[in-house]
Structures are given as structure tokens and as C-alpha cells.
Scaffold this motif. Structure first.
Motif, PDB file in Angstrom:
ATOM      1  N   GLU A 233       0.845  -1.199   0.000  1.00 53.66           N
ATOM      2  CA  GLU A 233       0.000   0.000   0.000  1.00 53.66           C
ATOM      3  C   GLU A 233       0.880   1.248   0.000  1.00 53.66           C
ATOM      4  O   GLU A 233       1.926   1.289   0.639  1.00 53.66           O
ATOM      5  CB  GLU A 233      -0.902  -0.023   1.228  1.00 53.66           C
ATOM      6  N   GLU A 234       0.449   2.246  -0.764  1.00 56.37           N
ATOM      7  CA  GLU A 234       1.093   3.551  -0.919  1.00 56.37           C
ATOM      8  C   GLU A 234       2.338   3.502  -1.807  1.00 56.37           C
ATOM      9  O   GLU A 234       2.964   4.536  -2.049  1.00 56.37           O
ATOM     10  CB  GLU A 234       1.421   4.195   0.431  1.00 56.37           C
ATOM     11  N   ALA A 235       2.686   2.342  -2.304  1.00 50.14           N
ATOM     12  CA  ALA A 235       3.799   2.249  -3.252  1.00 50.14           C
ATOM     13  C   ALA A 235       3.297   2.555  -4.653  1.00 50.14           C
ATOM     14  O   ALA A 235       2.102   2.420  -4.942  1.00 50.14           O
ATOM     15  CB  ALA A 235       4.410   0.851  -3.204  1.00 50.14           C
ATOM     16  N   PRO A 236       4.195   2.965  -5.564  1.00 51.84           N
ATOM     17  CA  PRO A 236       3.787   3.152  -6.962  1.00 51.84           C
ATOM     18  C   PRO A 236       3.686   1.808  -7.674  1.00 51.84           C
ATOM     19  O   PRO A 236       4.303   0.816  -7.262  1.00 51.84           O
ATOM     20  CB  PRO A 236       4.938   3.983  -7.540  1.00 51.84           C
TER      21      PRO A 236
ATOM     22  N   ARG B 107      -0.178   3.265 -14.878  1.00 51.02           N
ATOM     23  CA  ARG B 107       0.591   3.622 -13.692  1.00 51.02           C
ATOM     24  C   ARG B 107      -0.299   4.289 -12.655  1.00 51.02           C
ATOM     25  O   ARG B 107      -1.322   4.915 -12.981  1.00 51.02           O
ATOM     26  CB  ARG B 107       1.730   4.577 -14.046  1.00 51.02           C
ATOM     27  N   LYS B 108       0.122   4.125 -11.400  1.00 49.41           N
ATOM     28  CA  LYS B 108      -0.487   4.875 -10.311  1.00 49.41           C
ATOM     29  C   LYS B 108       0.602   5.176  -9.305  1.00 49.41           C
ATOM     30  O   LYS B 108       1.346   4.261  -8.916  1.00 49.41           O
ATOM     31  CB  LYS B 108      -1.636   4.099  -9.660  1.00 49.41           C
ATOM     32  N   PRO B 109       0.747   6.435  -8.874  1.00 50.04           N
ATOM     33  CA  PRO B 109       1.868   6.792  -8.002  1.00 50.04           C
ATOM     34  C   PRO B 109       1.765   6.234  -6.582  1.00 50.04           C
ATOM     35  O   PRO B 109       2.785   6.043  -5.927  1.00 50.04           O
ATOM     36  CB  PRO B 109       1.832   8.329  -7.980  1.00 50.04           C
ATOM     37  N   SER B 110       0.538   5.935  -6.126  1.00 48.94           N
ATOM     38  CA  SER B 110       0.367   5.451  -4.755  1.00 48.94           C
ATOM     39  C   SER B 110      -0.915   4.614  -4.694  1.00 48.94           C
ATOM     40  O   SER B 110      -1.998   5.158  -4.857  1.00 48.94           O
ATOM     41  CB  SER B 110       0.287   6.636  -3.784  1.00 48.94           C
ATOM     42  N   VAL B 111      -0.755   3.331  -4.490  1.00 49.83           N
ATOM     43  CA  VAL B 111      -1.932   2.447  -4.548  1.00 49.83           C
ATOM     44  C   VAL B 111      -2.565   2.269  -3.173  1.00 49.83           C
ATOM     45  O   VAL B 111      -1.928   2.445  -2.131  1.00 49.83           O
ATOM     46  CB  VAL B 111      -1.574   1.061  -5.130  1.00 49.83           C
ATOM     47  N   HIS B 112      -3.853   1.906  -3.216  1.00 51.24           N
ATOM     48  CA  HIS B 112      -4.619   1.620  -2.002  1.00 51.24           C
ATOM     49  C   HIS B 112      -5.038   0.166  -1.999  1.00 51.24           C
ATOM     50  O   HIS B 112      -5.086  -0.481  -3.052  1.00 51.24           O
ATOM     51  CB  HIS B 112      -5.860   2.521  -1.945  1.00 51.24           C
TER      52      HIS B 112
END
Lengths: 115, 113
Positions: free
Chosen positions: B15-18, B77-82
Motif C-alpha cells: 500500500e502507498e507504493a507506486p 501507472r499509479k503513483p500510490s496504490v490503495h
């Protein structure tokens, strides 16, 4: 937000029987589609439908399959003489306007289990 | 004919990683490109689409993708995942003027706490 709705969510049918999967596309959409996803495999295109005609179909969509828009709101997929290998998730989709650059909106699918 | 290759079948990430989910396509004609997400027991939901113009497209839920014609890629891409991003992600292509959408095999994104 308008949705594509599919019924039933799960259909269990004996091999050799006919099954009809039902879909209500988004009301102002003009193009309709069926896809299927065999468990663990890719989502595969079956057929597209516009102006009461099939506009494109895949090699999967043989004489066993047919589609119909029986009224102004429903879009159905009929599978005759079902086989075990017809077991899959079937997705209905619809799109508005020129389909090539408009996204297709998908329903939640009908899981078809052939016994 | 068109085809889509998703290079990773599963991507675990904290979590919160790209995250980047890779997609390559092949086509001899102009195509439109899409990313769909499928949550458990649900249908396919459109995340974003590339039709023309700017090669960086932004979609829902903070996702974006970049179209690279020379590399025939359309990576998501997503800079910060949930945690809630845990789902199956499908890259898809449709040729200009066509009706049929061709899907990749999917990438299962698993977000860990």
C-alpha cells in the motif's frame, strides 16, 4: 450513472438444453455486444449488433449462437444445444455513437454453468 | 489482426507504493487503446482510454497511462496504490472503424498492507 444490467447473474443448465441470457443496455446506446470469459482465460469477443443486424462476429459465434433485440430495451444471447465448453462468464456491453472510438460499457456478467 | 500482451500475470505491491502494469500491443492499422478494471464478481469498468492527441491519458481512481507508438506500449501507472485497488486489470485494443475489442490476459494487482 446508467448501467448495463444482465440477468440472471448465474444460470445452471443441463447439457443439450437451450439457454437465453438477457441484457438491458444503457438506454441511449446504439451498439450492443456480447463477450465471454472462460474461467482462467481471456475475455473474448463474440458479436456486435447495430440497427437490428449483426455488424461483426467472431469465429466462436457459430450457428449455435444467435442474438436478438426483441423490444426497445432488451438484448439477448441464445445458445442452442449447450455443451460443457460453453460454461463461461458472458458479458453484455453497449456503446453510444460510432463504436470504434467510444468505450464499451459492460454489465456484471452472467455466469453460465453447463452440467 | 490486433493482439495485446500483458507482461505480468500478477503484481503484488505494498500500500502507498507506486505501480506500473505493462501492456504491449501489435497492429498494422490505427488502434484505440483502453484499460479496464474488474473487481471480484463484477463486470469490466473503464479506467481510461487513448483515442488520439496527448499520449498521457488520465483516468479514474488516480490511474494514468502513456501511449508509446514507437514501442507499441500502453503501460498503466499509479503513483500510490490503495488496498481497494486490488483487482484484475485488462488492457484492450480496438482498430479504428472496428467493433471488436481485443483484450489482454489480464494482470492481477494485489495490494498488501
Amino acid at each position: 450513472e446508467p448501467e448495463v444490467t444482465q440477468t440472471p447473474s448465474h444460470q445452471v443448465t443441463q447439457m443439450g438444453q437451450e439457454v437465453i441470457l438477457r441484457c438491458v443496455p444503457i438506454s441511449n446506446h446504439l451498439y450492443f455486444y456480447w463477450y465471454r470469459q472462460i474461467l482462467g482465460q481471456k475475455v473474448e469477443f463474440l458479436v456486435s449488433f447495430y440497427n437490428n443486424e449483426i455488424s461483426e462476429k467472431s469465429e466462436i459465434f457459430d450457428d449455435q449462437f444467435s442474438v436478438e433485440r426483441p423490444d426497445g430495451s432488451n438484448f439477448t444471447l441464445k445458445i442452442r444445444s449447450t455443451k460443457l465448453e460453453d460454461s463461461a462468464m458472458y458479458f453484455c456491453a453497449s456503446s453510444v455513437g460510432d463504436s470504434s472510438n467510444q468505450p464499451q460499457h459492460f454489465g456484471d456478467g452472467t455466469r453460465l454453468s453447463i452440467l | 489482426a490486433q493482439s495485446v500482451t500483458q507482461l505480468d500475470s500478477q503484481v503484488p505491491v505494498f500500500e502507498e507504493a507506486p505501480v506500473e502494469l505493462r501492456c504491449n500491443y501489435s497492429s498494422s492499422v490505427s488502434v484505440y487503446l483502453f484499460w479496464y478494471v474488474q473487481y471480484p464478481n463484477q463486470g469490466l469498468q473503464l479506467l481510461l482510454k487513448y483515442l488520439s492527441g496527448s499520449t498521457l491519458v488520465k483516468g479514474i481512481n488516480g490511474f494514468e497511462a502513456e501511449f508509446n507508438k514507437s514501442q507499441t506500449s500502453f503501460h498503466l501507472r499509479k503513483p500510490s496504490v490503495h488496498i481497494s485497488d486490488t483487482a484484475e486489470y485488462f488492457c484492450a485494443v480496438r482498430r479504428s472503424g472496428g467493433f471488436k475489442t481485443i483484450f489482454g490476459a489480464g494482470t492481477r494487482l494485489f495490494v498488501k498492507a
